[in-house]
Design a protein around this motif. Structure first.
Motif, PDB file in Angstrom:
ATOM      1  N   PRO A  16      96.354  38.113   4.175  1.00  0.00           N
ATOM      2  CA  PRO A  16      96.290  36.572   4.115  1.00  0.00           C
ATOM      3  C   PRO A  16      95.639  36.071   5.120  1.00  0.00           C
ATOM      4  O   PRO A  16      96.191  35.938   5.872  1.00  0.00           O
ATOM      5  N   MET A  59      96.309  31.948   6.357  1.00  0.00           N
ATOM      6  CA  MET A  59      96.965  30.569   5.379  1.00  0.00           C
ATOM      7  C   MET A  59      96.759  29.306   7.143  1.00  0.00           C
ATOM      8  O   MET A  59      96.747  29.702   8.135  1.00  0.00           O
ATOM      9  N   SER A  60      97.119  28.343   6.163  1.00  0.00           N
ATOM     10  CA  SER A  60      97.466  26.881   7.124  1.00  0.00           C
ATOM     11  C   SER A  60      96.800  26.532   8.253  1.00  0.00           C
ATOM     12  O   SER A  60      97.020  26.366   9.466  1.00  0.00           O
ATOM     13  N   VAL A 106      97.400  30.648  10.443  1.00  0.00           N
ATOM     14  CA  VAL A 106      97.923  31.408  10.273  1.00  0.00           C
ATOM     15  C   VAL A 106      97.864  32.934   9.822  1.00  0.00           C
ATOM     16  O   VAL A 106      96.557  32.994   9.029  1.00  0.00           O
ATOM     17  N   PHE A 159      98.315  37.594   8.575  1.00  0.00           N
ATOM     18  CA  PHE A 159      99.087  38.118   8.286  1.00  0.00           C
ATOM     19  C   PHE A 159      98.102  39.345   8.687  1.00  0.00           C
ATOM     20  O   PHE A 159      98.538  40.705   7.787  1.00  0.00           O
ATOM     21  N   SER A 212     103.470  38.696   9.986  1.00  0.00           N
ATOM     22  CA  SER A 212     102.478  37.034  10.337  1.00  0.00           C
ATOM     23  C   SER A 212     101.814  36.772  11.468  1.00  0.00           C
ATOM     24  O   SER A 212     103.225  37.382  13.033  1.00  0.00           O
ATOM     25  N   GLY A 272     104.796  30.365  11.389  1.00  0.00           N
ATOM     26  CA  GLY A 272     104.188  30.278   9.927  1.00  0.00           C
ATOM     27  C   GLY A 272     103.768  28.116  10.624  1.00  0.00           C
ATOM     28  O   GLY A 272     103.958  28.073  11.371  1.00  0.00           O
ATOM     29  N   ALA A 273     102.799  28.158   9.662  1.00  0.00           N
ATOM     30  CA  ALA A 273     103.022  26.349   9.585  1.00  0.00           C
ATOM     31  C   ALA A 273     102.597  25.557  10.720  1.00  0.00           C
ATOM     32  O   ALA A 273     103.357  24.837  10.942  1.00  0.00           O
ATOM     33  N   PRO A 274     101.246  26.107  11.442  1.00  0.00           N
ATOM     34  CA  PRO A 274     101.639  25.291  12.527  1.00  0.00           C
ATOM     35  C   PRO A 274     100.369  24.179  12.489  1.00  0.00           C
ATOM     36  O   PRO A 274      99.717  23.681  11.635  1.00  0.00           O
ATOM     37  N   GLU A 308     107.058  23.326   7.376  1.00  0.00           N
ATOM     38  CA  GLU A 308     105.386  22.497   7.610  1.00  0.00           C
ATOM     39  C   GLU A 308     105.907  21.560   8.633  1.00  0.00           C
ATOM     40  O   GLU A 308     105.540  20.476   7.922  1.00  0.00           O
ATOM     41  N   ARG A 326     105.443  19.528   2.882  1.00  0.00           N
ATOM     42  CA  ARG A 326     104.800  19.265   3.032  1.00  0.00           C
ATOM     43  C   ARG A 326     103.683  17.839   3.801  1.00  0.00           C
ATOM     44  O   ARG A 326     102.884  17.343   3.447  1.00  0.00           O
ATOM     45  N   ARG A 377      91.293  26.968  -0.956  1.00  0.00           N
ATOM     46  CA  ARG A 377      92.657  26.321  -0.716  1.00  0.00           C
ATOM     47  C   ARG A 377      92.805  25.622   0.748  1.00  0.00           C
ATOM     48  O   ARG A 377      92.066  26.483   1.103  1.00  0.00           O
ATOM     49  N   GLU A 378      94.015  25.138   0.656  1.00  0.00           N
ATOM     50  CA  GLU A 378      93.933  24.660   2.009  1.00  0.00           C
ATOM     51  C   GLU A 378      93.025  23.702   2.349  1.00  0.00           C
ATOM     52  O   GLU A 378      92.524  24.673   4.307  1.00  0.00           O
TER      53      GLU A 378
END
Lengths: 432, 173
Positions: free
Chosen positions: A200, A202-203, A216, A218, A223, A246-248, A292, A336, A422-423
């Motif tokens: 994955p 993310m973000s 992010v 994986f 992560s 996570g969530a930078p 977040e 978020r 997404r995102e």
């Protein structure tokens, strides 16, 4: 009859794939779309045809804003390419408020000059006129820039046609899921895959100069947070501590990242990382989930999600640390947080009678406005003009992107990307 | 470890930068950023024609013991039956110090993605604490949370969500 329908669908799908990324305006309520004329641009150069239909790009931009209704070219009584040839009476008859004329002139091998003028039909006056250099590869961007200037002149709101969007896609492949990080123009054109992985992603988060993305990944079943420079594709691993990274989100000056670290004991807290020195500072210490984080535009506060009161709610804390204060009280689930660049509005994911939807809270008045209508809407991100947001929603199994004005009046679906999208994150204004 | 590959593709803003900088001068502009060298274009093993294959996780229990623990909505509490399952994994680890596990926490798709990472981690930590209490050592256990990013079931219904709220106990050697 049934076969005919299927054929039509196939053809239209095919056309969508090869022609322009398609944008459907889903809802336009409470807004009168202003009639405007974008006259086909004149062309002076060595080849037969203009390298890009600049008027068409401008027209598509203004249509997509939901605030304008460009008239069909066939309805135009004249097609001037510069202001001196304008006959205002012809345009008054058609009932258009404003007219855009322009032309492209070849100035070298792959060098062009693009000029446009915007006229107010009622006032019989030029509102803005501009000339910009272009090459065949930059002409689309120059057209977006012209659209930005026209939009701002007519609405008083800065245009965001010359901006980008980053998002993540997930596709099912024969041997597993493929995750991709994509950057495209905000109209869905010029998609670039900047990273792909079987694990994955993310973000994604833009740097304030819009040259880098933090995200992010994986890869390796753990992560880590990377910062990737878009032009070169080079990337730097900036956080890979045990447990969650996570969530930078970049600070307004671009020097720091707020991020979430979980550690071996899995207690998610907000930390601030200095990107150059790699020194990090823990901002929250509560045993609840704190995640977040995102910065206020002045850099003084970090807004974040915490379930210290039970369910997730939004809090804010001084960027130097201290005691967090709760920001949201309406509803059982608010997460978020993202502040508008002008600092006046706070966007979030809000549980609205069983549906996860995008809502915006007025920072001063504290009232909450639900903007989206899906059941799994997520990842709100403001355009740099603070007027529009982009977010992800669902159709069937797949995620798709939608945009909505912060007053909720104009909502549109963006057809973009393959698979589950997404995102989305909207870039800052492009300063280069 | 499951196979992975990464492809970093360059995104060239150089041409755009050259154009736009003429009409809007940027005082902060760093000319070194606008060099003409091409970006990195790192391709993993893609395009070789070889299939990616599939990782096989080592399971010292020989498949007799489930290594997936499921959770209720918005909960990181173990169900009574699963406490026994975790206890048997703990015994396994306590008896074989060379074994180690990765606890992969997951959440269903509802709500915000990064918050769901937190919910998945909370579930991993429930299992981790039980393993530690029952004799496994901290060095044998690592945790990761995939939140809603790696669903086991793809549907958007109660049944799929129940299958996705889980911790997978993966033996890594």
């Amino acid at each position: 009859m049934r076969r005919l329908l299927v054929t039509v669908c196939l053809i239209s799908t095919f056309l969508t794939g090869v022609a322009q990324a398609e944008l459907d305006i889903v809802i336009t309520e409470g807004i009168k779309r202003r009639p405007i004329a974008i006259v086909p641009f004149g062309w002076q150069g060595s080849s037969q045809n203009i390298p890009l239909d600049v008027a068409d790009v401008i027209s598509a931009d203004l249509t997509r804003s939901g605030r304008f209704a460009p008239i069909p070219r066939d309805d135009m009584l004249q097609k001037p390419t510069s202001g001196v040839d304008m006959d205002f009476d012809d345009w008054s008859i058609l009932g258009v408020e404003a007219v855009v004329v322009g032309r492209v002139t070849q100035t070298g091998d792959d060098a062009y000059s693009v000029q446009f003028q915007l006229f107010d039909v009622f006032g019989r006056d030029q509102l803005v006129g501009y000339r910009m250099p272009a090459s065949s590869s930059t002409m689309r961007r120059v057209a977006h820039r012209a659209a930005d200037m026209i939009y701002e002149k007519l609405t008083g709101i800065a245009g965001v046609f010359d901006t980008k969007v980053a998002y993540v896609t997930a596709e099912e492949r024969r041997n597993g899921r493929l995750y991709s990080l994509i950057v495209s123009d905000q109209d869905g054109e010029n998609e670039y895959k900047i990273m792909e992985s079987n694990d994955p992603i993310m973000s994604p988060a833009w740097s304030p100069d819009s040259r880098r993305l933090a995200y992010v990944s994986f890869e390796g079943n753990r992560s880590s947070i990377f910062i990737q420079t878009l032009r070169t594709g080079n990337r730097l691993q900036v956080s890979s501590k045990p447990g969650i990274n996570g969530a930078p989100a970049f600070s307004p000056d671009g020097r720091k990242l707020v991020l979430t670290l979980g550690g071996v004991d899995g207690n998610l807290d907000i930390h601030v990382l200095d990107v150059n020195s790699r020194q990090s500072k823990r901002i929250t210490t509560h045993r609840a989930i704190d995640t977040e984080g995102s910065w206020s535009p002045d850099g003084r506060y970090i807004y974040f999600t915490s379930d210290r009161s039970g369910g997730p709610q939004i809090y804010r804390v001084s960027a130097n640390g201290g005691t967090p204060e709760r920001v949201t009280f309406e509803g059982s689930y608010n997460a978020r947080p993202r502040l508008s660049p002008d600092g006046s509005k706070l966007a979030m994911v809000h549980l609205d009678r069983g549906n996860y939807r995008i809502a915006v809270m007025d920072v001063e008045r504290k009232d909450l406005l639900v903007l989206s209508a899906g059941s799994q809407d997520e990842s709100p991100s403001f355009a740099p003009n603070s007027d529009t947001l982009i977010y992800a929603t669902r159709t069937g199994r797949n995620g798709v992107l939608e945009s909505v004005t912060a007053d909720g009046l104009i909502r549109q679906r963006l057809a973009s990307g393959q698979g589950d999208v997404r995102e989305p994150v909207w870039s800052p204004f492009q300063r280069f | 470890m499951s196979p992975y590959k990464i492809l970093v593709v360059s995104l060239s803003f150089a041409l755009l930068a050259g154009c736009a900088s003429q009409d809007i001068p940027d005082p902060d502009r760093d000319d070194s950023v606008y060099g003409s060298e091409d970006g990195a274009n790192t391709d993993g093993m893609g395009g070789s024609g070889l299939g990616d294959g599939e990782a096989i996780d080592y399971d010292p229990t020989g498949g007799e013991l489930t290594n997936i623990i499921y959770f209720e909505f918005d909960s990181s509490e173990l169900r009574p039956d699963d406490a026994d399952v975790v206890a048997r994994h703990a015994m396994q680890l306590a008896n074989s110090s060379h074994l180690s596990v990765r606890l992969e926490g997951h959440a269903d798709e509802r709500g915000s993605r990064e918050y769901n990472i937190g919910l998945g981690e909370r579930r991993s930590q429930t299992v981790r604490r039980l393993l530690l209490i029952q004799g496994a050592s901290a060095s044998q256990i690592s945790t990761v949370s995939f939140g809603e990013e790696r669903p086991a079931a793809m549907g958007s219904d109660e049944d799929s969500w129940a299958q996705n709220r889980r911790v997978e106990i993966k033996y890594t050697n």
